[in-house]
Design an enzyme around this catalytic site. Sequence first.
Site, short mmCIF file in Angstrom:
data_model
loop_
_atom_site.label_atom_id
_atom_site.label_comp_id
_atom_site.label_asym_id
_atom_site.label_seq_id
_atom_site.Cartn_x
_atom_site.Cartn_y
_atom_site.Cartn_z
N CYS A 138 0.78 -1.18 0.02
CA CYS A 138 0.08 0.08 0.07
C CYS A 138 0.95 1.24 -0.08
O CYS A 138 1.90 1.49 0.91
CB CYS A 138 -0.94 -0.02 1.28
SG CYS A 138 -2.01 1.73 1.53
N ASP A 159 -0.70 -5.60 0.28
CA ASP A 159 -2.00 -6.11 -0.18
C ASP A 159 -1.70 -7.31 -1.02
O ASP A 159 -0.76 -7.48 -1.68
CB ASP A 159 -2.22 -4.85 -1.07
CG ASP A 159 -2.85 -3.77 -0.57
OD1 ASP A 159 -3.59 -3.79 0.32
OD2 ASP A 159 -2.55 -2.52 -0.92
N GLU A 165 4.50 -16.10 -22.69
CA GLU A 165 5.33 -16.98 -22.16
C GLU A 165 5.02 -17.00 -20.61
O GLU A 165 5.15 -15.87 -19.98
CB GLU A 165 6.87 -16.96 -22.34
CG GLU A 165 7.43 -18.09 -22.29
CD GLU A 165 7.70 -18.30 -20.81
OE1 GLU A 165 7.88 -19.51 -20.09
OE2 GLU A 165 8.07 -17.43 -19.97
N LEU A 166 4.46 -18.06 -20.00
CA LEU A 166 3.82 -18.15 -18.64
C LEU A 166 4.83 -17.95 -17.71
O LEU A 166 4.67 -17.33 -16.55
CB LEU A 166 3.01 -19.54 -18.50
CG LEU A 166 1.57 -19.47 -19.26
CD1 LEU A 166 1.00 -20.89 -19.22
CD2 LEU A 166 0.83 -18.13 -19.07
N GLU A 174 -5.65 0.38 -8.42
CA GLU A 174 -6.03 0.78 -9.51
C GLU A 174 -4.93 0.79 -10.46
O GLU A 174 -4.72 0.47 -11.68
CB GLU A 174 -6.48 2.17 -9.33
CG GLU A 174 -7.80 2.05 -8.45
CD GLU A 174 -7.60 2.07 -7.18
OE1 GLU A 174 -8.78 2.23 -6.52
OE2 GLU A 174 -6.46 1.99 -6.61
#
Length: 125
Positions: free
Chosen positions: A40, A47, A63-64, A82
Amino acid sequence: MEKRYGELAIEQAQLEIWENPSKERDYLIEITFPEFSCLCPRSGYPDYATIKIRYIPDQYIIELRSLKLWLNKFRNRYISHEQATNEIYQALEEKLKPKFLEVIGDFNPRGNVHTIIRVRSDQSY
């Protein structure tokens, strides 16, 4: 203290793309990353979120392993829900140029507040 190999991999992570193996058809790719974390920017508290990515590829796919490591780069950053969700969307949009893209940041409740940020290429919410 010397950094461990995983810390170095995360620090050096870059998004990698591959050629779409099935360009002749549209298909939906759904990726869930349930262990996203950042800090945060106001309190410094951690968070946690589930990041959901849905896209219809055009010429490229992500590519993962590179995505996993790149998303872990956020864990020590002071960044709002956001901004984090929009930054993930923007990076994927620029790299992939997909036919459709949606990124959802489903942040765990903190202080009895649950936040979901949704960014879509088609603007239908």
